[in-house]
Write an enzyme that holds these catalytic residues in place. Structure first.
Site, mmCIF file in Angstrom:
data_model
loop_
_atom_site.group_PDB
_atom_site.id
_atom_site.type_symbol
_atom_site.label_atom_id
_atom_site.label_comp_id
_atom_site.label_asym_id
_atom_site.label_seq_id
_atom_site.Cartn_x
_atom_site.Cartn_y
_atom_site.Cartn_z
ATOM 1 N N GLY A 267 28.646 -6.304 -56.731
ATOM 2 C CA GLY A 267 28.893 -5.579 -57.972
ATOM 3 C C GLY A 267 30.035 -4.597 -57.982
ATOM 4 O O GLY A 267 30.623 -4.340 -59.022
ATOM 5 N N ASP B 222 28.642 0.095 -57.095
ATOM 6 C CA ASP B 222 28.674 -0.041 -58.548
ATOM 7 C C ASP B 222 27.656 0.869 -59.219
ATOM 8 O O ASP B 222 27.947 1.517 -60.206
ATOM 9 C CB ASP B 222 28.496 -1.499 -59.002
ATOM 10 C CG ASP B 222 27.205 -2.146 -58.517
ATOM 11 O OD1 ASP B 222 26.493 -1.560 -57.663
ATOM 12 O OD2 ASP B 222 26.916 -3.267 -58.965
ATOM 13 N N ASP C 79 20.656 3.458 -58.387
ATOM 14 C CA ASP C 79 19.469 3.418 -59.231
ATOM 15 C C ASP C 79 18.352 4.188 -58.526
ATOM 16 O O ASP C 79 18.203 5.385 -58.711
ATOM 17 C CB ASP C 79 19.104 1.948 -59.470
ATOM 18 C CG ASP C 79 18.247 1.717 -60.687
ATOM 19 O OD1 ASP C 79 17.499 2.630 -61.085
ATOM 20 O OD2 ASP C 79 18.301 0.613 -61.239
ATOM 21 N N ARG D 85 29.860 -10.532 -64.732
ATOM 22 C CA ARG D 85 30.615 -9.547 -63.947
ATOM 23 C C ARG D 85 32.029 -9.361 -64.487
ATOM 24 O O ARG D 85 32.629 -8.319 -64.314
ATOM 25 C CB ARG D 85 30.724 -9.985 -62.486
ATOM 26 C CG ARG D 85 29.437 -9.942 -61.727
ATOM 27 C CD ARG D 85 29.699 -10.227 -60.244
ATOM 28 N NE ARG D 85 28.489 -10.556 -59.523
ATOM 29 C CZ ARG D 85 27.630 -9.679 -59.049
ATOM 30 N NH1 ARG D 85 27.832 -8.397 -59.245
ATOM 31 N NH2 ARG D 85 26.564 -10.068 -58.392
#
Length: 181
Positions: free
Chosen positions: A50, A106, A109, A171
């Site tokens: 990512g 990226d 979380d 992406r």
């Protein structure tokens, strides 16, 4: 910015434009460049898959020619949610002992991947380890981990584009999209 996009039957709406993303990339690059100062031969570690677009833009913007770029790959997601289990899929082959390291991710979380990655890297005795992320979801944290550099803090919603995906798709979008409520 494009209008809505549909991936795997889910509809996404515009969230962050490419222009806004690039403004923050420039800001974060300036912070990193300032913090690295006269560091010789820093190593930027891009977390695949990512972060590859963010890392490319960020490293070019930082503008340190005497640097190395390495890649690692960790996995903790399936579909639109974290599994809570972090697996290293591709490890670091670069010697980082005594080096200044900047991890480029990226999204942070839960923080589980970030904590695991930093623990893995510290075993190789780098001089410093800093962590840069495009996106941070502080409300989703399970670890209390705080990145050193954050382009955007966002609520705990599923997003894609600019390197972020849904099952490997989307992406390539220039902008970042959020799942439609």
């Amino acid at each position: 910015m494009e209008n809505k996009v549909t991936i795997n039957g889910l509809t996404f709406v515009p969230y962050l434009t490419h222009d806004k993303i690039m403004e923050q990339v420039k800001r974060v690059a300036s912070e990193i460049r300032s913090d690295l100062g006269e560091s010789s031969d820093p190593v930027f570690i891009c977390v695949l898959n990512g972060a590859f677009i963010f890392a490319a833009d960020l490293i070019r913007e930082i503008g340190i020619n005497d640097c190395k770029i390495a890649f690692v790959r960790y996995a903790s997601y399936e579909g639109t949610s974290s599994t809570g289990h972090v697996r290293q899929l591709t490890g670091l082959t670069e010697d980082i002992a005594g080096k200044d390291i900047v991890i480029i991710e990226d999204i942070v979380d839960t923080g589980l991947t970030a904590v695991k990655m930093i623990d893995d890297l510290k075993k190789q005795n780098p001089r410093t380890v800093k962590f840069a992320t495009l996106l941070h979801k502080p409300e989703s944290s399970k670890t209390g981990f705080e990145p050193d550099y954050v382009a955007f803090s966002i609520p705990p919603k599923f997003i894609l584009g600019y390197g972020l995906d849904l099952d490997g798709k989307a992406r390539n979008l220039h902008d970042i999209y959020v799942i439609e409520e």
